[in-house]
Design a protein around this motif. Structure first.
Motif, PDB file in Angstrom:
ATOM      1  N   ALA A  67       0.713  -1.094   0.057  1.00 40.73           N
ATOM      2  CA  ALA A  67      -0.126   0.078  -0.124  1.00 40.73           C
ATOM      3  C   ALA A  67       1.032   1.295   0.048  1.00 40.73           C
ATOM      4  N   ALA A  68       2.046   1.060   0.649  1.00 38.10           N
ATOM      5  CA  ALA A  68       3.085   2.453   0.750  1.00 38.10           C
ATOM      6  C   ALA A  68       3.567   2.586  -0.680  1.00 38.10           C
ATOM      7  N   ARG A  72       1.467   7.076  -6.637  1.00 37.34           N
ATOM      8  CA  ARG A  72       0.351   8.107  -6.906  1.00 37.34           C
ATOM      9  C   ARG A  72       0.749   9.390  -6.520  1.00 37.34           C
ATOM     10  N   VAL A 109       2.346   1.891  -3.354  1.00 42.86           N
ATOM     11  CA  VAL A 109       1.095   2.377  -4.348  1.00 42.86           C
ATOM     12  C   VAL A 109       0.711   3.748  -4.081  1.00 42.86           C
ATOM     13  N   SER A 110       0.935   4.177  -2.749  1.00 40.21           N
ATOM     14  CA  SER A 110       0.538   5.579  -2.291  1.00 40.21           C
ATOM     15  C   SER A 110       1.539   6.304  -2.889  1.00 40.21           C
ATOM     16  N   PHE A 111       2.664   6.049  -2.811  1.00 46.35           N
ATOM     17  CA  PHE A 111       3.927   7.049  -3.232  1.00 46.35           C
ATOM     18  C   PHE A 111       4.076   6.910  -4.807  1.00 46.35           C
ATOM     19  N   SER A 148       0.794  10.384  -3.423  1.00 53.67           N
ATOM     20  CA  SER A 148       0.177  10.775  -2.139  1.00 53.67           C
ATOM     21  C   SER A 148       1.267  10.544  -0.794  1.00 53.67           C
ATOM     22  N   TRP A 149       1.103  11.647  -0.001  1.00 53.01           N
ATOM     23  CA  TRP A 149       1.751  11.424   1.148  1.00 53.01           C
ATOM     24  C   TRP A 149       1.230  10.565   2.370  1.00 53.01           C
ATOM     25  N   LEU A 150       0.045   9.896   2.130  1.00 54.32           N
ATOM     26  CA  LEU A 150      -0.620   8.924   2.973  1.00 54.32           C
ATOM     27  C   LEU A 150       0.447   7.783   2.918  1.00 54.32           C
ATOM     28  N   GLY A 151       1.226   7.539   2.243  1.00 52.88           N
ATOM     29  CA  GLY A 151       2.244   6.194   2.295  1.00 52.88           C
ATOM     30  C   GLY A 151       2.999   6.320   3.396  1.00 52.88           C
ATOM     31  N   TRP A 167       1.535   4.301   6.018  1.00 50.85           N
ATOM     32  CA  TRP A 167       1.518   2.930   5.638  1.00 50.85           C
ATOM     33  C   TRP A 167       2.924   2.367   6.093  1.00 50.85           C
TER      34      TRP A 167
END
Length: 62
Positions: free
Chosen positions: A18-19, A25, A21-23, A27-30, A33
């Motif tokens: 998930a991290a 895209r 994929v987040s990075f 996104s700092w939400l990674g 994760w």
């Protein structure tokens, strides 16, 4: 390998995926994760060591 160690290992691998994929895209939400992956990794090592210790010492009776 104890059952809880397996579950936390699975959570760790999913959090790493998930991290990534987040990075990818942007996104700092990674970051969240990555922190979850670190926590679950530590929990995996704890349960593995605890399982090894329980096998060596035998059952604990209160």
């Amino acid at each position: 390998m104890p059952r809880l160690a397996r579950y936390t290992l699975i959570v760790c691998l999913l959090a790493v995926a998930a991290a990534v994929v987040s990075f990818a895209r942007g996104s700092w939400l990674g970051v969240v994760w990555v922190l979850l992956a670190g926590l679950s990794s530590n929990m995996t090592w704890y349960y593995v060591r605890r399982g090894r210790g329980a096998r060596q010492d035998g059952p604990v009776t209160g």
